[in-house]
Design a protein around this motif. Sequence first.
Motif, PDB file in Angstrom:
ATOM      1  N   VAL A  54       0.597  -0.978   0.100  1.00 35.44           N
ATOM      2  CA  VAL A  54       0.015   0.025  -0.073  1.00 35.44           C
ATOM      3  C   VAL A  54       1.279   0.928   0.224  1.00 35.44           C
ATOM      4  CG1 VAL A  54      -1.638   1.452   1.494  1.00 35.44           C
ATOM      5  CG2 VAL A  54      -1.940  -1.361   0.829  1.00 35.44           C
ATOM      6  N   SER A  55       1.890   1.361   0.709  1.00 40.49           N
ATOM      7  CA  SER A  55       3.161   2.101   0.718  1.00 40.49           C
ATOM      8  C   SER A  55       3.627   2.828  -0.869  1.00 40.49           C
ATOM      9  CB  SER A  55       3.707   1.990   1.678  1.00 40.49           C
ATOM     10  OG  SER A  55       5.165   1.005   1.287  1.00 40.49           O
ATOM     11  N   GLU A  56       3.198   1.773  -1.383  1.00 44.46           N
ATOM     12  CA  GLU A  56       3.950   2.654  -2.625  1.00 44.46           C
ATOM     13  C   GLU A  56       3.003   2.472  -3.841  1.00 44.46           C
ATOM     14  OE1 GLU A  56       6.766   2.712  -3.512  1.00 44.46           O
ATOM     15  OE2 GLU A  56       7.345   2.025  -1.539  1.00 44.46           O
ATOM     16  N   MET A  57       1.119   2.853  -3.773  1.00 44.54           N
ATOM     17  CA  MET A  57       0.320   2.399  -4.251  1.00 44.54           C
ATOM     18  C   MET A  57       0.150   3.933  -4.519  1.00 44.54           C
ATOM     19  SD  MET A  57      -2.960  -0.755  -2.809  1.00 44.54           S
ATOM     20  CE  MET A  57      -2.096  -2.172  -3.762  1.00 44.54           C
ATOM     21  N   THR A  58      -1.141   4.721  -5.448  1.00 45.78           N
ATOM     22  CA  THR A  58      -2.092   5.621  -5.582  1.00 45.78           C
ATOM     23  C   THR A  58      -3.765   5.277  -5.263  1.00 45.78           C
ATOM     24  OG1 THR A  58      -2.273   5.222  -7.721  1.00 45.78           O
ATOM     25  CG2 THR A  58      -0.746   6.368  -7.964  1.00 45.78           C
ATOM     26  N   ALA A  59      -3.518   5.755  -4.600  1.00 40.90           N
ATOM     27  CA  ALA A  59      -5.507   5.865  -3.516  1.00 40.90           C
ATOM     28  C   ALA A  59      -5.608   5.752  -4.963  1.00 40.90           C
ATOM     29  CB  ALA A  59      -6.047   7.746  -4.032  1.00 40.90           C
ATOM     30  N   THR A  60      -5.989   6.099  -6.381  1.00 43.37           N
ATOM     31  CA  THR A  60      -6.849   5.256  -7.624  1.00 43.37           C
ATOM     32  C   THR A  60      -6.085   3.324  -7.480  1.00 43.37           C
ATOM     33  OG1 THR A  60      -6.623   7.024  -8.504  1.00 43.37           O
ATOM     34  CG2 THR A  60      -6.845   5.145  -9.543  1.00 43.37           C
ATOM     35  N   GLN A  61      -5.477   3.053  -7.049  1.00 45.29           N
ATOM     36  CA  GLN A  61      -4.578   1.576  -7.297  1.00 45.29           C
ATOM     37  C   GLN A  61      -5.009   1.084  -5.707  1.00 45.29           C
ATOM     38  OE1 GLN A  61      -0.563   2.357  -7.549  1.00 45.29           O
ATOM     39  NE2 GLN A  61      -0.853   1.676  -9.654  1.00 45.29           N
ATOM     40  N   LEU A  62      -5.550   1.366  -4.462  1.00 47.87           N
ATOM     41  CA  LEU A  62      -6.030   1.089  -3.693  1.00 47.87           C
ATOM     42  C   LEU A  62      -7.309   0.348  -3.573  1.00 47.87           C
ATOM     43  CD1 LEU A  62      -5.804   1.146  -0.598  1.00 47.87           C
ATOM     44  CD2 LEU A  62      -5.619   2.482   0.353  1.00 47.87           C
ATOM     45  N   ALA A  63      -8.087   2.326  -4.367  1.00 55.88           N
ATOM     46  CA  ALA A  63      -9.452   1.760  -4.702  1.00 55.88           C
ATOM     47  C   ALA A  63      -9.923   0.905  -5.802  1.00 55.88           C
ATOM     48  CB  ALA A  63     -10.261   3.556  -4.944  1.00 55.88           C
ATOM     49  N   GLY A  64      -8.841   0.192  -6.235  1.00 56.44           N
ATOM     50  CA  GLY A  64      -9.311  -0.302  -7.298  1.00 56.44           C
ATOM     51  C   GLY A  64      -9.282  -1.923  -6.979  1.00 56.44           C
ATOM     52  N   GLN A  65      -7.721  -1.938  -5.396  1.00 51.98           N
ATOM     53  CA  GLN A  65      -7.953  -2.989  -5.219  1.00 51.98           C
ATOM     54  C   GLN A  65      -8.319  -3.122  -4.169  1.00 51.98           C
ATOM     55  OE1 GLN A  65      -4.661  -5.248  -5.897  1.00 51.98           O
ATOM     56  NE2 GLN A  65      -5.752  -7.004  -4.533  1.00 51.98           N
ATOM     57  N   THR A  66      -9.300  -2.615  -3.689  1.00 52.17           N
ATOM     58  CA  THR A  66     -10.047  -2.568  -1.801  1.00 52.17           C
ATOM     59  C   THR A  66     -11.800  -2.418  -2.785  1.00 52.17           C
ATOM     60  OG1 THR A  66     -10.200  -0.467  -1.388  1.00 52.17           O
ATOM     61  CG2 THR A  66      -8.669  -2.334  -0.977  1.00 52.17           C
ATOM     62  N   PHE A  67     -11.554  -2.240  -4.318  1.00 52.60           N
ATOM     63  CA  PHE A  67     -13.147  -2.574  -4.987  1.00 52.60           C
ATOM     64  C   PHE A  67     -14.127  -1.577  -4.199  1.00 52.60           C
ATOM     65  CE2 PHE A  67     -11.431  -6.682  -4.822  1.00 52.60           C
ATOM     66  CZ  PHE A  67     -11.718  -6.880  -6.362  1.00 52.60           C
ATOM     67  N   THR A  68     -13.386  -0.589  -3.846  1.00 51.52           N
ATOM     68  CA  THR A  68     -13.804   0.772  -3.438  1.00 51.52           C
ATOM     69  C   THR A  68     -13.980   2.119  -3.768  1.00 51.52           C
ATOM     70  OG1 THR A  68     -12.336   1.151  -1.709  1.00 51.52           O
ATOM     71  CG2 THR A  68     -14.104   0.029  -0.204  1.00 51.52           C
TER      72      THR A  68
END
Length: 272
Positions: free
Chosen positions: A39-53
Amino acid sequence: MKWTDVMNHLYKQIQYQIPKLNRVEKNVLDYCLSASTIVSEMTATQLAGQTFTSQATVSRMAKKLGFAGFQEFKFALKSQHTVTKIDTPSSSNQPLALVQLIQQMVDDFTQSMQGIDLKRIQAATELLLKAKRIEFFALGQSMPVALSASRKLRFLGKPVGAATDWDELFAVSNHLTSSDLAIFISLSGETIGMLDYADRLQSRQVPIIAFTGTQGSSLTERATLSFAAESSTMYTQDIDLSPRIPLAGILDVLMIQFAYQLQFEKNSHSDS
């Protein structure tokens, strides 16, 4: 929500803010803590996609925890890597971990069954009876739940579909009418694409039944009827292993009630 027993600076900083988070935001935080290096290397968009939010959910989570935004939260998360390491279970404590996991799954299923609103089940049954066609909207790990329910409805004589990719679902969302019915299955209830389909269906006045793993999600706000299951979010690294058993259980209750209602109406017509 189960927190790893690591009292580092970050946890001390956010622990009193955690109760401010809703369930979806807590699920995102769970993922961040369990996969902090990724997560510390992710963008907010990537995190949203990974968590389906959504990006908005990620941003809200960070701000509720006291950060200016996701970038500040991510910096704090990254800074812990030099001082914190979450140990993986050793062979000596694996049996205990398995017992706890099984008990959590049993508890989630029990609470989900006990929390079923019978009036909502009956209202959903009426929607199934009236619908000319029923279409399931589900993706990823929720798809097997949708396919199982769609087969049962097909065996019971209802015209039903369960598309398996984004383009098919997009086409379906543009063709259903107010005489049909859409059934959504989404653990988070916040997946952007699914919300877009729901908006399209809403504009066409198509009834929607939503099955989610959280109360008050964006999807439930768009639904005609909604059912929320107790479902723990579980990740191993970046792999979603969250059980869908409670969601499937509630959906099975609806399928069985629908079958009973069909048989009752059939018997009533034969007697008249």
